[in-house]
Every structure is written in structure tokens, then in C-alpha cells.
Enzyme design. Structure first.
Site, short mmCIF file in Angstrom:
data_model
loop_
_atom_site.label_atom_id
_atom_site.label_comp_id
_atom_site.label_asym_id
_atom_site.label_seq_id
_atom_site.Cartn_x
_atom_site.Cartn_y
_atom_site.Cartn_z
N PHE A 190 -5.57 4.82 14.33
CA PHE A 190 -5.87 5.77 13.27
C PHE A 190 -7.01 5.18 12.44
CE2 PHE A 190 -2.79 9.28 12.56
CZ PHE A 190 -2.02 9.10 13.70
N ASN A 213 0.84 -1.20 0.00
CA ASN A 213 0.00 0.00 0.00
C ASN A 213 0.88 1.24 0.00
OD1 ASN A 213 0.46 0.93 2.81
ND2 ASN A 213 -0.49 -1.05 3.31
N LYS A 268 9.30 -17.71 -8.98
CA LYS A 268 8.68 -16.59 -9.71
C LYS A 268 7.61 -17.13 -10.65
CE LYS A 268 9.68 -12.93 -12.94
NZ LYS A 268 10.59 -12.48 -13.97
N ASP A 318 -4.75 -5.75 5.29
CA ASP A 318 -5.84 -6.57 5.82
C ASP A 318 -5.82 -7.98 5.27
OD1 ASP A 318 -7.33 -5.07 7.73
OD2 ASP A 318 -7.90 -3.71 6.11
O1 PMT Z 1 2.52 6.73 6.26
P1 PMT Z 1 1.93 7.98 5.66
O2 PMT Z 1 2.16 8.07 4.17
O3 PMT Z 1 2.39 9.22 6.39
O4 PMT Z 1 0.34 7.92 5.82
C1 PMT Z 1 -0.23 7.98 7.09
C2 PMT Z 1 -1.46 7.05 7.20
C3 PMT Z 1 -2.55 7.52 6.25
C4 PMT Z 1 -1.07 5.60 6.86
C5 PMT Z 1 -1.92 7.14 8.71
O5 PMT Z 1 -2.26 8.47 9.01
C6 PMT Z 1 -3.12 6.25 8.97
O6 PMT Z 1 -4.27 6.61 8.78
N1 PMT Z 1 -2.82 5.01 9.43
C7 PMT Z 1 -3.83 3.94 9.59
C8 PMT Z 1 -4.10 3.30 8.24
C9 PMT Z 1 -5.11 2.19 8.34
O7 PMT Z 1 -4.78 1.05 8.09
O8 PMT Z 1 -6.30 2.53 8.76
P2 PMT Z 1 -7.57 1.56 8.92
O9 PMT Z 1 -8.72 2.49 9.06
O10 PMT Z 1 -7.61 0.53 7.85
O11 PMT Z 1 -7.28 0.82 10.29
C10 PMT Z 1 -7.73 1.31 11.55
C11 PMT Z 1 -6.68 1.05 12.62
O12 PMT Z 1 -6.48 -0.36 12.76
C12 PMT Z 1 -5.31 1.64 12.34
O13 PMT Z 1 -4.78 2.08 13.56
C13 PMT Z 1 -4.51 0.47 11.79
O14 PMT Z 1 -3.11 0.60 12.07
C14 PMT Z 1 -5.12 -0.69 12.56
N2 PMT Z 1 -5.11 -1.98 11.84
C15 PMT Z 1 -5.80 -2.16 10.71
C16 PMT Z 1 -5.86 -3.40 10.10
C17 PMT Z 1 -5.17 -4.48 10.70
N3 PMT Z 1 -5.17 -5.69 10.14
N4 PMT Z 1 -4.47 -4.28 11.83
C18 PMT Z 1 -4.43 -3.05 12.42
O15 PMT Z 1 -3.78 -2.87 13.47
#
Ligand code: PMT
Length: 270
Positions: free
Chosen positions: A191, A77, A156, A146
Site C-alpha cells: 500500500f 500512528n 518511566k 519507519d
Molecule cells: O488501518 P486503517 O485505519 O484502516 O488505515 C489503512 C491504511 C491507511 C493504514 C492503509 O490503507 C495503508 O495505506 N497502509 C500502508 C501505510 C504505510 O505505511 O504506507 P507507506 O507508504 O509508508 O509504506 C508503503 C508500503 O511499505 C506499505 O505497504 C507499508 O506496509 C510498507 N512498509 C513501510 C515502512 C516499513 N518500514 N515497512 C513496510 O513494510
């Protein structure tokens, strides 16, 4: 040189480096000037502008994940690691002991933090679980993958004229696992990266993952989210409170986030 280093150390001077690698004389070893960014990080950390997080251990996830398809290809990503890096830098400046578990990223975490590099979401999960017991504050800024490819091949994959079909399986949700087992003395902050219905989606994640607070940011626009220097944000709390933060540099948002964390810790202590 060694005697001079001792004299200067005795007088309280701090040393940064040297780095190691290929030297001007073409041998490999210690003796290179370390990267300018590391000099800046170390100098800023020494200045230590406030120490309101002294004694606290902060665990931060940052960057992207690479999920292998075969030995040469992966699913990834667009996370650059800038947000995670800004948070780590600010936490170090305020005196915290910081561990960053980072996936592939464009910018490295600060040299003054304890950096653990991983590739996949499962590796990130394992590293987080290993460091979780000693952490006071856990911040999930990584864009965790995810899904992973169910059966990556050891060779490959060749074109065969009929396309490529991948079976994907879900990765563990790291911050949800942290939220599910957090102790009452631990603070867990996630986040939410959203392209639409920002507040509602973030509130749902806050609740489902049992977080103390979630930072909701818009992604998919040039100024905010993945790769940009700036971001918008809302700090959303379980009691329904929402603090709006307009578009600003990620470093400024990191300052506000750390100030917010100190407030949450103080509120708990009183
Ligand atoms: O790295 P940059 O380019 O500066 O960009 C920053 C960012 C956009 C990546 C950052 O600000 C941000 O939003 N990070 C969280 C990205 C994310 O995966 O969001 P989500 O809404 O899908 O997940 C929600 C939360 O669960 C997040 O805290 C994520 O880290 C966590 N998560 C999600 C999926 C997973 N399998 N495990 C997790 O821990």
C-alpha cells in the site's frame, strides 16, 4: 450438553465458541458467549461465497506499531486496522488460508484467520519473515513505523524542566525485504499512504520495493486513509497501468483487491 453437541456435529452443524473469561457465576473459564462480531465472521466464512482463492495462503500485515519510549509511553500512528481486517475477511470468504500479523488496532482481524499480535516494527518484521516461506500472496496493509527510539529507558522518564530529546533510528522496511527475496511464485502487494503526489510517490515505492502491485490511497482526509470506513484507491502495476477506484467502503475495496489478485494469478498461470 456434550451428547447434544455430538449429535449436532454428526448432523453437520458447526459450533462457534464458547469463549473464555469471567463467567456469570464469577469463576473464570470456558463458557462465555463469544463476541457477536466473531459469530458474524464465522457465519460469513462458512457461507464462503466464492472459493477462487481456495488452497492459497495469504499473509497480511495490518494495524499500527507502538515503538516504546519508556515502559509507559510509545510512538504510534493512527492506523485502525480496518483496511487489513477487510482484506483478511474477504480473503477468508474466498477460501484462502489467512495469517494476519497485526500491530495495535481498533478492530480485530477476523476470528477465522490465524492472528499474530505484535507491537513493534521489528516484531512485525520477525513474524513476517517466519511465515514468508509458506505464503503465496503477501499484502502489506500495516502502517509500519519507519523509526524506533534508539534507547528506550527501562524506567518511566520524569519531567526535568529541560524537555525530552529522542534519538530515532530506522526500522527495517518489511515489504521491501519481502520484495527483495520473493520467489517467482509469490505475489507481493504493498500500500502507499500519501498526502500529496499520490501516483508519483506510489510508483516510486512500487519500483523501489520490487512489488507486483501497489494500492495507493490518500491519507489525511476524513473520508480516506487512517481510521475511516471508506477510502479512495488506485491499483498501480509495474507495467505502468493504473486502475482508479473512487471513494468506497474499505470492505468493497477489499473485494476489488481480491478480484484483482485472482486475475493476476490467472494471468501468471496462462
Ligand atoms: O488501518 P486503517 O485505519 O484502516 O488505515 C489503512 C491504511 C491507511 C493504514 C492503509 O490503507 C495503508 O495505506 N497502509 C500502508 C501505510 C504505510 O505505511 O504506507 P507507506 O507508504 O509508508 O509504506 C508503503 C508500503 O511499505 C506499505 O505497504 C507499508 O506496509 C510498507 N512498509 C513501510 C515502512 C516499513 N518500514 N515497512 C513496510 O513494510
Amino acid at each position: 450438553v456434550q451428547q447434544n453437541i455430538h449429535i449436532l456435529s454428526d448432523r453437520g452443524a458447526h459450533f462457534i465458541g464458547p469463549g473464555s473469561g469471567v463467567l456469570a457465576c464469577k469463576t473464570v473459564g470456558e463458557g462465555r458467549m463469544i463476541e457477536p462480531q466473531e459469530v458474524v465472521d464465522a457465519a460469513l466464512s462458512l457461507l464462503n461465497k466464492q472459493s477462487d482463492l481456495a488452497g492459497k495462503k495469504i499473509l497480511i500485515t495490518s494495524g499500527a506499531n507502538h515503538e516504546p519510549i519508556d515502559p509507559v509511553r510509545f510512538i504510534g500512528n493512527r492506523s485502525s486496522g480496518k483496511m487489513g481486517r477487510a482484506i483478511a475477511q474477504e480473503a477468508v470468504l474466498r477460501g484462502a488460508e489467512v495469517t494476519v500479523i497485526t500491530g495495535p488496532a481498533d478492530v480485530p482481524p477476523p476470528a477465522s484467520s490465524n492472528v499474530i499480535e505484535i507491537q513493534t516494527a521489528q516484531e512485525m518484521y520477525d513474524a513476517v519473515m517466519q511465515h514468508l516461506p509458506e505464503a503465496d500472496i503477501i499484502i502489506g496493509a500495516a502502517a509500519v513505523s519507519d523509526y524506533r527510539v534508539e534507547n528506550p529507558t527501562g524506567h518511566k522518564q520524569k519531567r526535568n524542566g529541560s524537555g525530552l530529546h529522542l534519538d530515532l533510528t530506522e526500522n527495517p522496511d518489511i515489504i521491501a525485504a519481502v520484495g527483495a527475496q520473493k520467489r517467482s511464485d509469490q505475489l507481493v502487494i504493498g500500500f502507499a499512504a500519501e498526502t500529496n503526489d499520490l501516483i508519483a510517490n506510489a510508483q516510486a515505492k512500487l519500483k523501489k520495493k520490487n512489488l507486483d502491485m501497489i494500492v495507493a490511497n490518500t491519507v489525511g482526509t476524513p473520508d480516506s486513509g487512517f481510521g475511516s470506513e471508506t477510502t479512495d484507491a488506485r491499483f498501480i502495476f509495474s507495467n505502468g497501468t493504473i486502475d482508479e477506484h473512487p471513494l468506497m467502503k474499505k470492505t468493497q475495496l477489499a473485494e476489488r483487491l481480491m478480484t484483482q489478485i485472482v486475475e493476476l494469478l490467472n494471468a501468471r498461470a496462462n
